[in-house]
Design a protein around this motif. Structure first.
Motif, PDB file in Angstrom:
ATOM      1  N   PRO A  44       0.806  -1.225   0.000  1.00  0.00           N
ATOM      2  CA  PRO A  44       0.000   0.000   0.000  1.00  0.00           C
ATOM      3  C   PRO A  44       0.839   1.274   0.000  1.00  0.00           C
ATOM      4  CG  PRO A  44      -0.259  -1.198   2.080  1.00  0.00           C
ATOM      5  CD  PRO A  44       0.593  -2.046   1.191  1.00  0.00           C
ATOM      6  N   LYS A  45       1.944   1.268   0.753  1.00  0.00           N
ATOM      7  CA  LYS A  45       2.851   2.419   0.803  1.00  0.00           C
ATOM      8  C   LYS A  45       4.262   1.863   0.933  1.00  0.00           C
ATOM      9  CE  LYS A  45      -0.289   5.557   3.209  1.00  0.00           C
ATOM     10  NZ  LYS A  45      -0.670   6.029   4.530  1.00  0.00           N
ATOM     11  N   PRO A  46       5.264   2.611   0.445  1.00  0.00           N
ATOM     12  CA  PRO A  46       6.650   2.112   0.524  1.00  0.00           C
ATOM     13  C   PRO A  46       7.075   1.666   1.923  1.00  0.00           C
ATOM     14  CG  PRO A  46       6.559   4.080  -0.832  1.00  0.00           C
ATOM     15  CD  PRO A  46       5.178   3.901  -0.247  1.00  0.00           C
ATOM     16  N   GLU A  47       6.586   2.345   2.952  1.00  0.00           N
ATOM     17  CA  GLU A  47       7.017   1.977   4.311  1.00  0.00           C
ATOM     18  C   GLU A  47       6.494   0.601   4.757  1.00  0.00           C
ATOM     19  OE1 GLU A  47       3.828   5.280   4.987  1.00  0.00           O
ATOM     20  OE2 GLU A  47       5.412   4.864   3.555  1.00  0.00           O
ATOM     21  N   PHE A  48       5.526   0.043   4.022  1.00  0.00           N
ATOM     22  CA  PHE A  48       4.995  -1.281   4.360  1.00  0.00           C
ATOM     23  C   PHE A  48       5.697  -2.400   3.584  1.00  0.00           C
ATOM     24  CE2 PHE A  48       1.164   1.384   5.331  1.00  0.00           C
ATOM     25  CZ  PHE A  48       1.194   1.181   6.697  1.00  0.00           C
ATOM     26  N   ASP A  49       6.684  -2.043   2.770  1.00  0.00           N
ATOM     27  CA  ASP A  49       7.367  -3.027   1.936  1.00  0.00           C
ATOM     28  C   ASP A  49       7.879  -4.223   2.742  1.00  0.00           C
ATOM     29  OD1 ASP A  49       9.751  -4.292   0.503  1.00  0.00           O
ATOM     30  OD2 ASP A  49       8.951  -3.015  -1.089  1.00  0.00           O
ATOM     31  N   ALA A  50       8.584  -3.941   3.853  1.00  0.00           N
ATOM     32  CA  ALA A  50       9.176  -5.016   4.651  1.00  0.00           C
ATOM     33  C   ALA A  50       8.107  -5.948   5.223  1.00  0.00           C
ATOM     34  CB  ALA A  50      10.037  -4.436   5.771  1.00  0.00           C
ATOM     35  N   GLN A  51       6.981  -5.375   5.679  1.00  0.00           N
ATOM     36  CA  GLN A  51       5.896  -6.193   6.225  1.00  0.00           C
ATOM     37  C   GLN A  51       5.279  -7.090   5.141  1.00  0.00           C
ATOM     38  OE1 GLN A  51       4.049  -2.530   7.975  1.00  0.00           O
ATOM     39  NE2 GLN A  51       3.137  -4.035   9.345  1.00  0.00           N
ATOM     40  N   VAL A  52       5.080  -6.532   3.971  1.00  0.00           N
ATOM     41  CA  VAL A  52       4.474  -7.297   2.876  1.00  0.00           C
ATOM     42  C   VAL A  52       5.436  -8.395   2.423  1.00  0.00           C
ATOM     43  CG1 VAL A  52       3.504  -7.181   0.550  1.00  0.00           C
ATOM     44  CG2 VAL A  52       3.029  -5.347   2.181  1.00  0.00           C
ATOM     45  N   LEU A  53       6.733  -8.069   2.363  1.00  0.00           N
ATOM     46  CA  LEU A  53       7.729  -9.076   1.990  1.00  0.00           C
ATOM     47  C   LEU A  53       7.750 -10.208   3.014  1.00  0.00           C
ATOM     48  CD1 LEU A  53      10.016 -10.203   0.270  1.00  0.00           C
ATOM     49  CD2 LEU A  53      11.593  -8.695   1.495  1.00  0.00           C
ATOM     50  N   GLU A  54       7.674  -9.851   4.290  1.00  0.00           N
ATOM     51  CA  GLU A  54       7.650 -10.864   5.352  1.00  0.00           C
ATOM     52  C   GLU A  54       6.453 -11.807   5.163  1.00  0.00           C
ATOM     53  OE1 GLU A  54       8.561 -13.140   8.565  1.00  0.00           O
ATOM     54  OE2 GLU A  54       9.850 -11.620   7.665  1.00  0.00           O
ATOM     55  N   LYS A  55       5.295 -11.231   4.888  1.00  0.00           N
ATOM     56  CA  LYS A  55       4.090 -12.038   4.649  1.00  0.00           C
ATOM     57  C   LYS A  55       4.296 -12.936   3.418  1.00  0.00           C
ATOM     58  CE  LYS A  55      -0.867 -11.661   3.740  1.00  0.00           C
ATOM     59  NZ  LYS A  55      -1.993 -10.763   3.482  1.00  0.00           N
ATOM     60  N   ALA A  56       4.873 -12.381   2.359  1.00  0.00           N
ATOM     61  CA  ALA A  56       5.119 -13.153   1.141  1.00  0.00           C
ATOM     62  C   ALA A  56       6.084 -14.310   1.416  1.00  0.00           C
ATOM     63  CB  ALA A  56       5.667 -12.238   0.046  1.00  0.00           C
ATOM     64  N   ASN A  57       7.125 -14.042   2.215  1.00  0.00           N
ATOM     65  CA  ASN A  57       8.081 -15.097   2.571  1.00  0.00           C
ATOM     66  C   ASN A  57       7.410 -16.202   3.388  1.00  0.00           C
ATOM     67  OD1 ASN A  57      10.456 -14.224   1.269  1.00  0.00           O
ATOM     68  ND2 ASN A  57      10.873 -12.758   2.897  1.00  0.00           N
ATOM     69  N   GLN A  58       6.516 -15.816   4.300  1.00  0.00           N
ATOM     70  CA  GLN A  58       5.792 -16.812   5.100  1.00  0.00           C
ATOM     71  C   GLN A  58       4.919 -17.690   4.204  1.00  0.00           C
ATOM     72  OE1 GLN A  58       3.753 -14.406   8.015  1.00  0.00           O
ATOM     73  NE2 GLN A  58       5.581 -14.151   9.271  1.00  0.00           N
ATOM     74  N   ILE A  59       4.255 -17.078   3.236  1.00  0.00           N
ATOM     75  CA  ILE A  59       3.419 -17.836   2.299  1.00  0.00           C
ATOM     76  C   ILE A  59       4.278 -18.816   1.505  1.00  0.00           C
ATOM     77  CG2 ILE A  59       2.005 -17.660   0.208  1.00  0.00           C
ATOM     78  CD1 ILE A  59       0.967 -14.938   1.370  1.00  0.00           C
ATOM     79  N   THR A  60       5.430 -18.336   1.015  1.00  0.00           N
ATOM     80  CA  THR A  60       6.330 -19.192   0.245  1.00  0.00           C
ATOM     81  C   THR A  60       6.813 -20.373   1.086  1.00  0.00           C
ATOM     82  OG1 THR A  60       7.063 -17.238  -0.966  1.00  0.00           O
ATOM     83  CG2 THR A  60       8.405 -19.192  -1.202  1.00  0.00           C
ATOM     84  N   GLU A  61       7.210 -20.101   2.325  1.00  0.00           N
ATOM     85  CA  GLU A  61       7.669 -21.174   3.214  1.00  0.00           C
ATOM     86  C   GLU A  61       6.569 -22.199   3.440  1.00  0.00           C
ATOM     87  OE1 GLU A  61       9.466 -19.895   6.971  1.00  0.00           O
ATOM     88  OE2 GLU A  61      10.507 -18.305   5.852  1.00  0.00           O
ATOM     89  N   ARG A  62       5.348 -21.725   3.666  1.00  0.00           N
ATOM     90  CA  ARG A  62       4.228 -22.626   3.907  1.00  0.00           C
ATOM     91  C   ARG A  62       3.975 -23.509   2.681  1.00  0.00           C
ATOM     92  NH1 ARG A  62      -0.627 -19.372   5.398  1.00  0.00           N
ATOM     93  NH2 ARG A  62      -1.846 -20.104   3.664  1.00  0.00           N
ATOM     94  N   LEU A  63       4.058 -22.900   1.494  1.00  0.00           N
ATOM     95  CA  LEU A  63       3.828 -23.663   0.273  1.00  0.00           C
ATOM     96  C   LEU A  63       4.913 -24.716   0.041  1.00  0.00           C
ATOM     97  CD1 LEU A  63       2.684 -20.778  -2.079  1.00  0.00           C
ATOM     98  CD2 LEU A  63       1.313 -22.780  -1.478  1.00  0.00           C
ATOM     99  N   LYS A  64       6.149 -24.396   0.423  1.00  0.00           N
ATOM    100  CA  LYS A  64       7.275 -25.304   0.162  1.00  0.00           C
ATOM    101  C   LYS A  64       7.522 -26.313   1.281  1.00  0.00           C
ATOM    102  CE  LYS A  64      10.043 -22.388  -2.904  1.00  0.00           C
ATOM    103  NZ  LYS A  64      11.322 -21.675  -3.051  1.00  0.00           N
ATOM    104  N   LYS A  65       6.680 -26.323   2.314  1.00  0.00           N
ATOM    105  CA  LYS A  65       6.962 -27.182   3.462  1.00  0.00           C
ATOM    106  C   LYS A  65       7.009 -28.668   3.094  1.00  0.00           C
ATOM    107  CE  LYS A  65       2.278 -27.592   5.544  1.00  0.00           C
ATOM    108  NZ  LYS A  65       1.692 -28.118   4.375  1.00  0.00           N
ATOM    109  N   ASP A  66       6.302 -29.084   2.046  1.00  0.00           N
ATOM    110  CA  ASP A  66       6.295 -30.488   1.640  1.00  0.00           C
ATOM    111  C   ASP A  66       7.231 -30.762   0.469  1.00  0.00           C
ATOM    112  OD1 ASP A  66       4.374 -31.172   3.598  1.00  0.00           O
ATOM    113  OD2 ASP A  66       2.759 -30.479   2.289  1.00  0.00           O
TER     114      ASP A  66
END
Length: 118
Positions: free
Chosen positions: A25-47
């Motif tokens: 939504p805003k540049p200052e939220f980049d790190a939070q959104v990336l963290e969420k994206a990384n969590q999603i990726t980790e969850r998808l790759k768990k198997d």
């Protein structure tokens, strides 16, 4: 009549893919959104590295912020074809991936993309 003069790259009809899109939504939220994206990726790759279409679709329906594709499990509207004019287009990465493989989060035009090759 078949045209055998086409190079192997030109014969590729395109690949199917799925996406999960997270908006920044805003540049200052980049790190939070990336963290969420990384969590999603980790969850998808768990198997394992290969992710099933159904598993990815389930996550896309709940997480993706692209209203056009989220409802149908992140499925892209058509095959992705090679476009040498847009090498930075995140969808071009699908062409060099194995079926079932997913990308790490890709930052592009104010959004993070997680892509899966079909």
């Amino acid at each position: 009549m078949k045209n055998d003069k086409l190079t192997p790259e030109r014969k590729i009809a395109g690949v199917n893919g799925q996406e999960i899109v997270l908006r920044i939504p805003k540049p200052e939220f980049d790190a939070q959104v990336l963290e969420k994206a990384n969590q999603i990726t980790e969850r998808l790759k768990k198997d394992g590295a290969a992710v099933s279409e159904a598993t990815f679709a389930e996550v896309a329906k709940g997480q993706s912020e692209n209203p056009v594709t989220a409802g149908n499990g992140g499925k892209l509207p058509g095959p992705v074809k090679q476009n040498v004019n847009k090498p930075d287009d995140p969808y071009q990465q699908l062409l060099s991936m194995k079926p079932g493989e997913i990308t790490e989060p890709i930052s592009f035009q104010g959004r993070y993309f997680i892509l899966r090759r079909g």
